[in-house]
Design an enzyme around this catalytic site. Structure first.
Site, PDB file in Angstrom:
ATOM      1  N   LYS A 181       0.814  -1.221   0.000  1.00  0.00           N
ATOM      2  CA  LYS A 181       0.000   0.000   0.000  1.00  0.00           C
ATOM      3  C   LYS A 181       0.847   1.270   0.000  1.00  0.00           C
ATOM      4  O   LYS A 181       0.580   2.201  -0.755  1.00  0.00           O
ATOM      5  CB  LYS A 181      -0.936   0.023   1.221  1.00  0.00           C
ATOM      6  CG  LYS A 181      -2.018  -1.049   1.178  1.00  0.00           C
ATOM      7  CD  LYS A 181      -3.217  -0.637   0.348  1.00  0.00           C
ATOM      8  CE  LYS A 181      -3.810  -1.803  -0.431  1.00  0.00           C
ATOM      9  NZ  LYS A 181      -4.484  -2.809   0.332  1.00  0.00           N
ATOM     10  N   GLY A 215      -8.011  -0.972  12.031  1.00  0.00           N
ATOM     11  CA  GLY A 215      -8.650   0.067  12.843  1.00  0.00           C
ATOM     12  C   GLY A 215      -7.935   0.368  14.149  1.00  0.00           C
ATOM     13  O   GLY A 215      -8.322   1.278  14.864  1.00  0.00           O
ATOM     14  N   LYS A 225      -6.628  12.764   5.204  1.00  0.00           N
ATOM     15  CA  LYS A 225      -7.936  13.400   5.122  1.00  0.00           C
ATOM     16  C   LYS A 225      -9.022  12.319   5.133  1.00  0.00           C
ATOM     17  O   LYS A 225      -8.897  11.301   4.455  1.00  0.00           O
ATOM     18  CB  LYS A 225      -8.041  14.210   3.836  1.00  0.00           C
ATOM     19  CG  LYS A 225      -9.326  15.013   3.734  1.00  0.00           C
ATOM     20  CD  LYS A 225      -9.295  15.920   2.515  1.00  0.00           C
ATOM     21  CE  LYS A 225     -10.607  16.660   2.359  1.00  0.00           C
ATOM     22  NZ  LYS A 225     -10.947  17.481   3.543  1.00  0.00           N
ATOM     23  N   ILE A 269     -12.345  10.990   3.935  1.00  0.00           N
ATOM     24  CA  ILE A 269     -13.316  11.203   2.864  1.00  0.00           C
ATOM     25  C   ILE A 269     -14.657  10.691   3.390  1.00  0.00           C
ATOM     26  O   ILE A 269     -14.833   9.490   3.570  1.00  0.00           O
ATOM     27  CB  ILE A 269     -12.929  10.457   1.570  1.00  0.00           C
ATOM     28  CG1 ILE A 269     -11.451  10.687   1.232  1.00  0.00           C
ATOM     29  CG2 ILE A 269     -13.828  10.875   0.423  1.00  0.00           C
ATOM     30  CD1 ILE A 269     -11.085  12.106   0.910  1.00  0.00           C
ATOM     31  N   LYS A 319     -19.009  -5.571  -1.510  1.00  0.00           N
ATOM     32  CA  LYS A 319     -19.867  -5.032  -2.554  1.00  0.00           C
ATOM     33  C   LYS A 319     -21.114  -5.893  -2.715  1.00  0.00           C
ATOM     34  O   LYS A 319     -21.042  -7.116  -2.643  1.00  0.00           O
ATOM     35  CB  LYS A 319     -19.094  -4.979  -3.871  1.00  0.00           C
ATOM     36  CG  LYS A 319     -17.914  -4.022  -3.823  1.00  0.00           C
ATOM     37  CD  LYS A 319     -16.993  -4.196  -5.024  1.00  0.00           C
ATOM     38  CE  LYS A 319     -15.750  -3.346  -4.857  1.00  0.00           C
ATOM     39  NZ  LYS A 319     -14.726  -3.662  -5.875  1.00  0.00           N
ATOM     40  N   ASN A 373      -6.327  -3.377  -8.242  1.00  0.00           N
ATOM     41  CA  ASN A 373      -6.511  -4.828  -8.154  1.00  0.00           C
ATOM     42  C   ASN A 373      -5.927  -5.464  -9.408  1.00  0.00           C
ATOM     43  O   ASN A 373      -6.287  -5.081 -10.518  1.00  0.00           O
ATOM     44  CB  ASN A 373      -7.988  -5.181  -8.025  1.00  0.00           C
ATOM     45  CG  ASN A 373      -8.560  -4.669  -6.726  1.00  0.00           C
ATOM     46  OD1 ASN A 373      -7.927  -4.791  -5.679  1.00  0.00           O
ATOM     47  ND2 ASN A 373      -9.728  -4.077  -6.779  1.00  0.00           N
ATOM     48  N   ARG A 391      -6.231  -8.346 -10.963  1.00  0.00           N
ATOM     49  CA  ARG A 391      -6.918  -9.588 -11.352  1.00  0.00           C
ATOM     50  C   ARG A 391      -8.237  -9.239 -12.045  1.00  0.00           C
ATOM     51  O   ARG A 391      -8.618  -8.081 -12.073  1.00  0.00           O
ATOM     52  CB  ARG A 391      -7.238 -10.404 -10.106  1.00  0.00           C
ATOM     53  CG  ARG A 391      -8.019  -9.560  -9.097  1.00  0.00           C
ATOM     54  CD  ARG A 391      -8.571 -10.329  -7.936  1.00  0.00           C
ATOM     55  NE  ARG A 391      -8.789  -9.485  -6.784  1.00  0.00           N
ATOM     56  CZ  ARG A 391      -9.848  -8.712  -6.575  1.00  0.00           C
ATOM     57  NH1 ARG A 391     -10.810  -8.669  -7.458  1.00  0.00           N
ATOM     58  NH2 ARG A 391      -9.961  -7.965  -5.495  1.00  0.00           N
TER      59      ARG A 391
END
Lengths: 165, 462
Positions: free
Chosen positions: B116, B164, B200, B202, B236, B289, B291
């Site tokens: 990341k 978290g 920030k 979002i 999703k 991603n 893939r």
């Protein structure tokens, strides 16, 4: 003997208390036999508990072994339908029955193997994984050809278990 | 062209790959675990091999078993699908080292995009907008300065963190010192490293992602966007293409940025560049991603491009079959994910044997599923059991078509989320197309209440 006569005899025989009848008459021979009860299976219909692959829901079933660990014997659907113990492949790979191409095989049909004895090698990713006996067995059949690919859980050997001493 | 492909996955995506291969006259080798003996991918492939026990770690996640299966069965390529090892750089390398073509990007590309902070750094250097934030914070003065620069609200995050822990949301400068100390203390306790940075926040973003295709010759195109804002706990639920939130101008701008991001890593094969977008239409790169994705069918429906076919062509060394100018987005497509889970009981996984099923059909309807009557979905893997996809000339027509399709869908044997998806299609915020990733959080109770009021017992319908 006429065909009708044979049928009549059969009917009489089955309604009688006789268990066997042998008749020789004018050159013809007829033999009838009644099986009083179905023959007892040589082995229990249900495999003994330790033969059963523990297909539990927690995902630990598997007789998979880490590299070189012993394979578990499981009852598989053997061709003749009996409940003989099968030793299955713990991983997918190439089956080798001997330690080297020209060497004698690890085991032969009829041979008695002891617990932890090497039965064969399964080659995967150029790693040689030894499959070892979990108990004492007599090898009854080798089910895979040398050098053949075998999938996970492929039956490799049919074995008869020896009573532990 | 490729001759024989090992399909290193299961479920509907395995079927999707097998189907594409079949149409391209490529043979397929399916792999399955002992829990998947009755699965459809095993039956539809040219050949199938059992690779291990039900536990995924010893079967679908075993690089050794998969590469060995590919070599033993004479495959020349491996398609990883999604999930399992599809984004595992070591697996991609293992395939390549074994002389197999990996249908996806090289391991090195996956490594860059999978890290990341490395991906973030690369994007910043490339000029791709990332969520504004700071480096490691030295003291409260620096924190204040950085927070003022990016603007409140901000998120304080642990550098070593995840899940978290060591994370605090700060809405104004007054509470900053306390929350900074709390975050740093928690980070130290959890990770043995008190270093924190800020980013920030979002608020209620939309999740917009762009489909990318890149070939071996350095050509990279995008095939439009997917709006995946309809989520529940970051999973999703429904996707659509195009996104109702993008103007043509914004779409062109974001598409160009997505291509720029992919070009920065020399991307090859199919991939997805994900953005979050705030209410002011400011968008930020979050990740790529590497893939094929679950929701790829909506892009296929509106573009007419078979993405899995393109993947196989690219892997075989062929150039892209389309140029950016030739790509046209036509009409509207929606996908609903049907999961074996029970909305009435906290979306707990639901298991059972399919006693009867009826799949929707008719104009503009596509269903990708590995279910069949008598099949019991394995409890060992994903709860996704079907994807219902519709295509129509406009968004409203697509919504109407999806309502009709879900009315036709019957899966008798276990609970699914079908009715919640169906009711969502009537929700004013969904119809207006103004929903964000917080939609389910805000409206799920309403949807469940609507469902309860319908008076239809959960067992009686899909």
């Amino acid at each position: 003997m006429e065909f009708d006569e044979i049928l009549t005899l059969m009917d009489r025989f089955s309604s009688s208390a006789c268990t066997a009848l042998k008749l020789s008459w004018r050159g013809d021979t007829l033999e009838l036999q009644r099986v009083t009860s179905p023959p007892m299976p040589e082995r229990p219909i249900f495999p003994r508990s330790h033969d059963i692959a523990p297909l539990t829901a927690d995902g630990t079933s598997a007789p998979i072994s880490s590299v070189g660990a012993p394979a578990t014997s499981t009852p598989g659907p053997s061709p003749d339908g009996d409940a003989a113990s099968l030793i299955t492949a713990p991983i997918l790979g190439t089956f080798h029955c001997a330690p080297a191409p020209d060497a004698d095989p690890f085991v032969k049909v009829g041979q008695t193997v002891r617990k932890d004895q090497t039965l064969c090698i399964i080659e995967a990713m150029k790693m040689m994984n030894e499959v070892t006996a979990e108990r004492d067995y007599v090898i009854e059949e080798v089910l895979v050809d040398d050098g053949a690919p075998c999938e996970y859980a492929t039956a490799l050997f049919r074995v008869r278990e020896l009573p532990s001493c | 062209m490729l001759k024989r492909v090992l399909v290193a996955c299961r479920g509907e995506i395995a079927l999707r790959i097998i189907r594409a291969c079949r149409e391209m006259e490529i043979e397929t080798v399916a792999v399955y675990s002992t829990a998947d003996r009755d699965s459809l991918h095993r039956k539809l492939a040219t050949k199938a091999m059992c690779i291990g026990p039900e536990k995924a770690a010893d079967s679908y996640l075993s690089k050794e078993a998969l590469v060995t299966a590919a070599l033993l069965s004479g495959c020349d390529a491996v398609h990883p699908g999604y999930g399992f090892l599809s984004e595992n750089a070591d697996f991609a390398d293992a395939c390549t080292d074994a002389g197999l073509t990996f249908v996806g990007p090289r391991g090195a590309i996956m490594r860059t995009m999978g890290d990341k902070s490395a991906a973030r750094r690369l994007m910043r250097e490339t000029g791709v907008p990332i969520v504004p934030g700071s480096g490691p914070l030295e003291d409260i003065a620096e924190a204040r300065e950085q927070a003022d620069r990016v603007g409140y609200p901000v998120l304080i995050k642990a550098s070593a963190g995840g899940g978290g822990r060591g994370m605090r949301c700060v809405t104004d400068s007054e509470s900053l010192p306390d929350l900074l100390a709390a975050a740093s203390g928690e980070a130290l306790a959890c990770f043995g490293n008190g270093e924190v940075y800020l980013e920030k926040l979002i608020e209620n973003p939309r999740h917009i992602e762009f489909q990318i295709l890149g070939d071996r010759f350095g050509t990279i195109v995008h095939v439009g966007e997917r709006d995946c804002s309809m989520q529940r706990r970051n999973q999703k639920l429904m996707e659509e293409s195009p996104s109702y939130a993008l103007s043509a101008e914004l779409r062109a701008r974001m598409g160009a940025v997505a291509v720029q991001a992919a070009r920065a890593v020399g991307y090859e094969n199919a991939g997805t560049v994900e953005f979050v977008m705030d209410s002011q239409e400011r968008f930020y790169f979050i990740e790529m991603n590497t893939r094929i994705q679950v929701e790829h069918p909506v892009t296929e429906m509106v573009s007419g491009i078979d993405l899995v076919r393109e993947q196989l062509r690219i892997a075989a060394g062929l150039p892209l079959s389309v140029t950016q100018e030739q790509i046209r987005i036509d009409g509207w497509s929606i996908e609903c994910r049907i999961n074996a889970e029970d909305p009435a009981h906290g979306f707990l996984p639901s298991v059972g044997t399919v006693r009867f099923m009826h799949l929707p059909a008719g104009p503009g309807v596509r269903v990708d599923t590995a279910l069949y009557t008598g099949y019991q979905p394995s409890p060992f893997y994903d709860s996704l059991v079907a994807k219902v996809i519709v295509h129509a000339s406009s968004r409203l027509e697509a919504i109407r078509r999806m309502r009709r399709a879900l009315e036709e869908l019957i899966i008798d044997g276990f609970a699914t989320n079908t009715r919640i998806a169906y009711l969502t299609l009537y929700h004013p915020d969904y119809l207006r197309g103004t929903y964000t990733t917080s939609f389910m959080e805000r409206n799920l109770d309403d949807l469940l209440a609507w469902d309860a009021r319908s008076g239809v017992p959960a067992e009686e319908e899909g």
